[in-house]
Enzyme design. Structure first.
Site, PDB file in Angstrom:
ATOM      1  N   THR A  38       0.823  -1.217   0.000  1.00 55.78           N
ATOM      2  CA  THR A  38       0.000   0.000   0.000  1.00 55.78           C
ATOM      3  C   THR A  38       0.854   1.263   0.000  1.00 55.78           C
ATOM      4  O   THR A  38       2.029   1.236   0.355  1.00 55.78           O
ATOM      5  CB  THR A  38      -0.923   0.049   1.238  1.00 55.78           C
ATOM      6  N   CYS A  39       0.226   2.368  -0.357  1.00 58.81           N
ATOM      7  CA  CYS A  39       0.907   3.662  -0.407  1.00 58.81           C
ATOM      8  C   CYS A  39       0.916   4.293   0.983  1.00 58.81           C
ATOM      9  O   CYS A  39       0.434   5.404   1.174  1.00 58.81           O
ATOM     10  CB  CYS A  39       0.207   4.588  -1.385  1.00 58.81           C
ATOM     11  N   ASP A  40       1.415   3.575   1.947  1.00 60.89           N
ATOM     12  CA  ASP A  40       1.468   4.080   3.311  1.00 60.89           C
ATOM     13  C   ASP A  40       2.812   3.684   3.871  1.00 60.89           C
ATOM     14  O   ASP A  40       3.168   2.498   3.857  1.00 60.89           O
ATOM     15  CB  ASP A  40       0.334   3.460   4.152  1.00 60.89           C
ATOM     16  N   ASN A  49      -6.514   1.250  -0.123  1.00 58.71           N
ATOM     17  CA  ASN A  49      -5.841   1.301  -1.439  1.00 58.71           C
ATOM     18  C   ASN A  49      -6.565   0.445  -2.476  1.00 58.71           C
ATOM     19  O   ASN A  49      -5.992   0.047  -3.495  1.00 58.71           O
ATOM     20  CB  ASN A  49      -4.378   0.843  -1.353  1.00 58.71           C
TER      21      ASN A  49
END
Ligand code: PLP
Length: 378
Positions: free
Chosen positions: A325-327, A368
């Site tokens: 994920t973009c975290d 996401n």
């Protein structure tokens, strides 16, 4: 070994799209039987939160398990197995009053508390119910300690139990939790000693005769570090009960979650990306299609260190493992040494073992855009 031939066969023959969890219900059964044999005089209340899948609950219900539940939906899941509501313990010390009332309406008669306000809620919403008070433990020795969020001091428990005796509830017992993934069987001793002292004080000073001690969970799954067998826990705990309660051992219950389902499951995942990012130690970043938000939340602070396998062999080097994920929080292991084969390639499958507990129920619904972790049962 977590990967039994049954799990292997499923992964090879069915080969679902990754990521997914597959659970071997026979391992769940074997873990239940081992703990029941180790604690022959205790009643086992499986902690539903560890893996609430109906397949798991049905298998355990068929073996005679009772259930520790944390919410009304968990009450309903447990009752759907056909067990009597008298086999349920509402062990969460943080409940809405209307949820207590609903559980009571559904037949639940055993409730936990660790504060005055919660006790008063139970007395109003579940008159006549049995109550048990959770006391604090140090959490020492546990890889997933449960901190001060739960439990009260023994002195508070003493006062609250005296108050319970004046309310329309039955003061029934004392509970504690020595911390999840508790690798030291000796850690139950201090808590059993505190509980026994409370039993004596309440009887001598207030004429209240408690009937039950709840040993909580804490029984470990097999991750990367070795853990003692169930028998070692049973022997240590029974020795503590005998020493501290003498010949007046009360009814004993245990609430294992992780210890029953943890090493019964494997997550199969795929390598999405392998990247050099200028890590000072020269480690490669390996990004998988499952991460903290896809079910591996217990990698928080790298507390739970899952064994990870691939089919590649040859030399292996230290890597940093992360989710998709973009975290930036979605990193699995950076501080602990994880080695992966140098020949590992994008698209390879990896097996994250002992992931049967606290994974599906922790996975985000759509973060996401990724779907929650799918699970199969064999
Ligand atoms: C009240 C209660 N009982 C039992 C458990 C299960 O613990 P474990 O998974 O360590 O066996 C928990 C876990 O959080 C809990 O809160």
């Amino acid at each position: 070994m977590t990967t039994t031939t049954k799990l292997d066969r499923f992964m090879q023959d069915v080969r679902p799209a990754t990521p997914y969890l597959v659970v071997d219900l026979d391992i769940v059964e074997a873990n239940y039987r081992a703990l029941a044999e180790a604690l022959p005089d205790a009643r086992i209340y499986y902690a539903v939160k560890a893996n609430p899948a109906p397949e798991v609950l049905h298998r355990l219900a068929a073996l005679g398990s009772s259930f520790d539940v944390a919410s009304v939906p968990e009450v309903e899941l447990a009752l759907a197995t056909g067990v009597n509501p008298s086999s349920l313990s509402f062990g969460n010390t943080i409940k809405k009053e209307r949820d207590i009332a609903r559980a009571f309406e559904l037949g639940v008669r055993l409730f936990a508390f660790d504060s005055e306000a919660e006790l008063l809620k139970i007395a109003r919403a579940a008159p006549g119910a049995k109550v048990f008070c959770r006391i604090l433990t140090s959490g020492e020795g546990a890889e997933w300690p449960l901190s001060k969020k739960f439990g009260c001091t023994p002195d508070m428990a003493f006062e609250l139990m005296k108050m319970a005796a004046t309310l329309p509830v039955v003061p029934h017992g004392i509970s504690f939790h020595v911390g999840s993934q508790q690798r030291d069987p000796g850690q139950w001793d201090a808590a059993v000693a505190s509980a026994a002292l409370l039993f004596r004080r309440l009887e001598e000073k207030a004429g209240i005769e408690l009937k039950m001690v709840n040993l909580g969970g804490g029984f470990p799954a097999l991750y990367r570090e070795a853990v003692p067998a169930a028998a070692a826990y049973g022997a240590a705990i029974w020795d503590s009960l005998r020493r501290h309660f003498g010949n007046r051992i009360p009814a004993v219950i245990a609430e294992p979650g992780r210890g029953l389902v943890g090493d019964a499951g494997v997550i199969e995942a795929e390598v999405v990306l392998i990247a050099e990012k200028g890590d000072a130690a020269g480690r490669r970043w390996i990004y998988l299609d499952v991460g903290k938000f896809g079910g591996l939340a217990e990698t928080m602070d790298e507390a739970i260190r899952y064994p990870i396998e691939t089919d590649r062999d040859g030399t292996a080097s230290p890597v940093i493992l992360a989710g998709p994920t973009c975290d930036s929080a979605d990193v699995l292991y950076e501080k602990n040494a994880y080695l992966m084969p140098d020949s590992l390639a994008i698209g390879d499958r990896v097996r994250i073992k002992s992931t049967g507990a606290y994974t599906t129920s922790y996975s985000a619904v759509n973060f996401n855009g990724f779907e929650p972790l799918r699970a199969y049962f064999v």
